[in-house]
Design a protein around this motif. Structure first.
Motif, PDB file in Angstrom:
ATOM      1  N   ASP A 153     -29.536  30.321 -89.430  1.00 32.47           N
ATOM      2  CA  ASP A 153     -28.745  30.731 -90.598  1.00 32.47           C
ATOM      3  C   ASP A 153     -27.817  31.892 -90.253  1.00 32.47           C
ATOM      4  N   VAL A 154     -28.327  32.836 -89.450  1.00 30.72           N
ATOM      5  CA  VAL A 154     -27.502  33.974 -89.014  1.00 30.72           C
ATOM      6  C   VAL A 154     -26.327  33.462 -88.195  1.00 30.72           C
ATOM      7  N   ARG A 155     -26.605  32.587 -87.220  1.00 31.62           N
ATOM      8  CA  ARG A 155     -25.529  32.023 -86.391  1.00 31.62           C
ATOM      9  C   ARG A 155     -24.460  31.363 -87.256  1.00 31.62           C
ATOM     10  N   GLU A 156     -24.897  30.525 -88.169  1.00 28.95           N
ATOM     11  CA  GLU A 156     -23.960  29.796 -89.020  1.00 28.95           C
ATOM     12  C   GLU A 156     -23.112  30.755 -89.854  1.00 28.95           C
ATOM     13  N   ASN A 157     -23.731  31.758 -90.454  1.00 29.53           N
ATOM     14  CA  ASN A 157     -22.998  32.695 -91.301  1.00 29.53           C
ATOM     15  C   ASN A 157     -22.019  33.544 -90.483  1.00 29.53           C
ATOM     16  N   VAL A 158     -22.457  34.001 -89.311  1.00 29.87           N
ATOM     17  CA  VAL A 158     -21.597  34.825 -88.453  1.00 29.87           C
ATOM     18  C   VAL A 158     -20.405  34.011 -87.953  1.00 29.87           C
ATOM     19  N   ILE A 159     -20.664  32.808 -87.465  1.00 34.99           N
ATOM     20  CA  ILE A 159     -19.571  31.969 -86.958  1.00 34.99           C
ATOM     21  C   ILE A 159     -18.559  31.669 -88.060  1.00 34.99           C
ATOM     22  N   THR A 160     -19.043  31.294 -89.234  1.00 33.42           N
ATOM     23  CA  THR A 160     -18.153  30.986 -90.351  1.00 33.42           C
ATOM     24  C   THR A 160     -17.293  32.191 -90.724  1.00 33.42           C
ATOM     25  N   ALA A 161     -17.926  33.348 -90.850  1.00 37.02           N
ATOM     26  CA  ALA A 161     -17.189  34.554 -91.270  1.00 37.02           C
ATOM     27  C   ALA A 161     -16.174  34.992 -90.219  1.00 37.02           C
ATOM     28  N   VAL A 162     -16.582  35.042 -88.953  1.00 38.13           N
ATOM     29  CA  VAL A 162     -15.679  35.517 -87.901  1.00 38.13           C
ATOM     30  C   VAL A 162     -14.505  34.553 -87.720  1.00 38.13           C
ATOM     31  N   GLU A 163     -14.774  33.260 -87.679  1.00 34.27           N
ATOM     32  CA  GLU A 163     -13.678  32.306 -87.495  1.00 34.27           C
ATOM     33  C   GLU A 163     -12.726  32.309 -88.687  1.00 34.27           C
ATOM     34  N   ARG A 164     -13.266  32.404 -89.895  1.00 39.84           N
ATOM     35  CA  ARG A 164     -12.416  32.402 -91.090  1.00 39.84           C
ATOM     36  C   ARG A 164     -11.576  33.674 -91.178  1.00 39.84           C
ATOM     37  N   MET A 165     -12.182  34.803 -90.872  1.00 40.92           N
ATOM     38  CA  MET A 165     -11.486  36.074 -91.070  1.00 40.92           C
ATOM     39  C   MET A 165     -10.570  36.467 -89.917  1.00 40.92           C
ATOM     40  N   THR A 166     -10.905  36.063 -88.684  1.00 42.10           N
ATOM     41  CA  THR A 166     -10.112  36.506 -87.534  1.00 42.10           C
ATOM     42  C   THR A 166      -9.263  35.421 -86.903  1.00 42.10           C
ATOM     43  N   GLY A 167      -9.625  34.159 -87.115  1.00 45.84           N
ATOM     44  CA  GLY A 167      -8.898  33.074 -86.466  1.00 45.84           C
ATOM     45  C   GLY A 167      -9.350  32.822 -85.037  1.00 45.84           C
ATOM     46  N   LEU A 168     -10.318  33.592 -84.548  1.00 44.40           N
ATOM     47  CA  LEU A 168     -10.853  33.392 -83.199  1.00 44.40           C
ATOM     48  C   LEU A 168     -11.955  32.341 -83.235  1.00 44.40           C
ATOM     49  N   GLU A 169     -12.079  31.569 -82.161  1.00 43.35           N
ATOM     50  CA  GLU A 169     -13.164  30.604 -82.043  1.00 43.35           C
ATOM     51  C   GLU A 169     -14.396  31.330 -81.512  1.00 43.35           C
ATOM     52  N   VAL A 170     -15.517  31.177 -82.186  1.00 44.18           N
ATOM     53  CA  VAL A 170     -16.772  31.775 -81.729  1.00 44.18           C
ATOM     54  C   VAL A 170     -17.459  30.751 -80.839  1.00 44.18           C
ATOM     55  N   VAL A 171     -17.589  31.080 -79.549  1.00 41.72           N
ATOM     56  CA  VAL A 171     -18.184  30.128 -78.607  1.00 41.72           C
ATOM     57  C   VAL A 171     -19.699  30.231 -78.566  1.00 41.72           C
ATOM     58  N   GLU A 172     -20.252  31.409 -78.867  1.00 38.60           N
ATOM     59  CA  GLU A 172     -21.702  31.560 -78.909  1.00 38.60           C
ATOM     60  C   GLU A 172     -22.094  32.799 -79.694  1.00 38.60           C
ATOM     61  N   VAL A 173     -23.273  32.710 -80.310  1.00 35.02           N
ATOM     62  CA  VAL A 173     -23.897  33.855 -80.970  1.00 35.02           C
ATOM     63  C   VAL A 173     -25.317  33.927 -80.423  1.00 35.02           C
ATOM     64  N   ASN A 174     -25.565  34.918 -79.580  1.00 33.54           N
ATOM     65  CA  ASN A 174     -26.888  35.116 -78.994  1.00 33.54           C
ATOM     66  C   ASN A 174     -27.659  36.099 -79.854  1.00 33.54           C
ATOM     67  N   ILE A 175     -28.880  35.718 -80.208  1.00 30.63           N
ATOM     68  CA  ILE A 175     -29.688  36.547 -81.101  1.00 30.63           C
ATOM     69  C   ILE A 175     -30.967  36.962 -80.380  1.00 30.63           C
ATOM     70  N   ALA A 176     -31.206  38.269 -80.337  1.00 27.75           N
ATOM     71  CA  ALA A 176     -32.452  38.814 -79.793  1.00 27.75           C
ATOM     72  C   ALA A 176     -33.235  39.393 -80.969  1.00 27.75           C
ATOM     73  N   VAL A 177     -34.378  38.794 -81.270  1.00 26.36           N
ATOM     74  CA  VAL A 177     -35.235  39.308 -82.338  1.00 26.36           C
ATOM     75  C   VAL A 177     -36.099  40.391 -81.706  1.00 26.36           C
ATOM     76  N   ASN A 178     -35.784  41.647 -82.018  1.00 25.60           N
ATOM     77  CA  ASN A 178     -36.444  42.794 -81.384  1.00 25.60           C
ATOM     78  C   ASN A 178     -37.690  43.264 -82.102  1.00 25.60           C
ATOM     79  N   ASP A 179     -37.829  42.910 -83.384  1.00 23.23           N
ATOM     80  CA  ASP A 179     -38.952  43.429 -84.149  1.00 23.23           C
ATOM     81  C   ASP A 179     -39.120  42.603 -85.415  1.00 23.23           C
ATOM     82  N   ILE A 180     -40.280  42.761 -86.017  1.00 23.08           N
ATOM     83  CA  ILE A 180     -40.578  42.174 -87.318  1.00 23.08           C
ATOM     84  C   ILE A 180     -40.885  43.332 -88.256  1.00 23.08           C
TER      85      ILE A 180
END
Length: 159
Positions: free
Chosen positions: A115-142
């Motif tokens: 869900d984070v990947r999808e939301n980040v890609i949608t927002a960045v591509e819509r707002m900046t016009g740049l293509e997001v090739v990857e979103v790497n997520i490191a879950v550091n804590d709970i």
């Protein structure tokens, strides 16, 4: 340079910005005449805000960064750093994003990360016009429910 080549050209600036070049000339669409420059910091802020919007995400950043950020957030006049836990690499037409995330206890980590990947890609591509090739997520804590009162207060007292 042909009109088509000019429209497709994107320049990378040394200052950490990407410039999207439009078409020149009176016959070009008015929306494409001129240049649009997007700074790396803009991509970081958009990605950070979009990641925080997802239910199940408690915070962004590693342990030390969050501790320093909690102290900084409590200082009068201080503001929340929306780029904490966000790193971007911006190229000519594309960007890659790395996020350090703290999830809420009980969420499905893989599903929430998607869900984070999808939301980040949608927002960045819509707002900046740049293509997001990857979103790497490191879950550091709970984040556990009882940690909020204890952890944040202790971080401020220890300083």
């Amino acid at each position: 340079m042909t009109e088509a080549a000019s429209a497709a050209r994107t320049d990378m600036r040394a200052s950490g910005t990407t410039t999207l070049q439009g078409k020149p000339g009176a016959h070009a669409d008015p929306a494409t005449r001129g240049r649009t420059t997007v700074a790396d910091a803009v991509v970081e802020k958009v990605a950070g805000m979009a990641a925080r919007e997802v239910p199940g995400v408690h915070a962004l950043g590693g342990g030390f960064a969050r501790t320093i950020g909690a102290v900084r957030d409590r200082v009068p006049g201080g503001s929340t750093n929306v780029t904490r836990g966000v790193k971007v690499e911006v190229g000519e037409r594309q960007t890659a994003i790395d996020l350090a995330v703290v999830m809420e206890y009980g969420v499905a980590i893989a599903e929430t990360a998607g869900d984070v990947r999808e939301n980040v890609i949608t927002a960045v591509e819509r707002m900046t016009g740049l293509e997001v090739v990857e979103v790497n997520i490191a879950v550091n804590d709970i984040h556990l429910p009882h940690e909020e009162e204890e952890g944040e207060g202790r971080a401020v007292r220890d300083r």
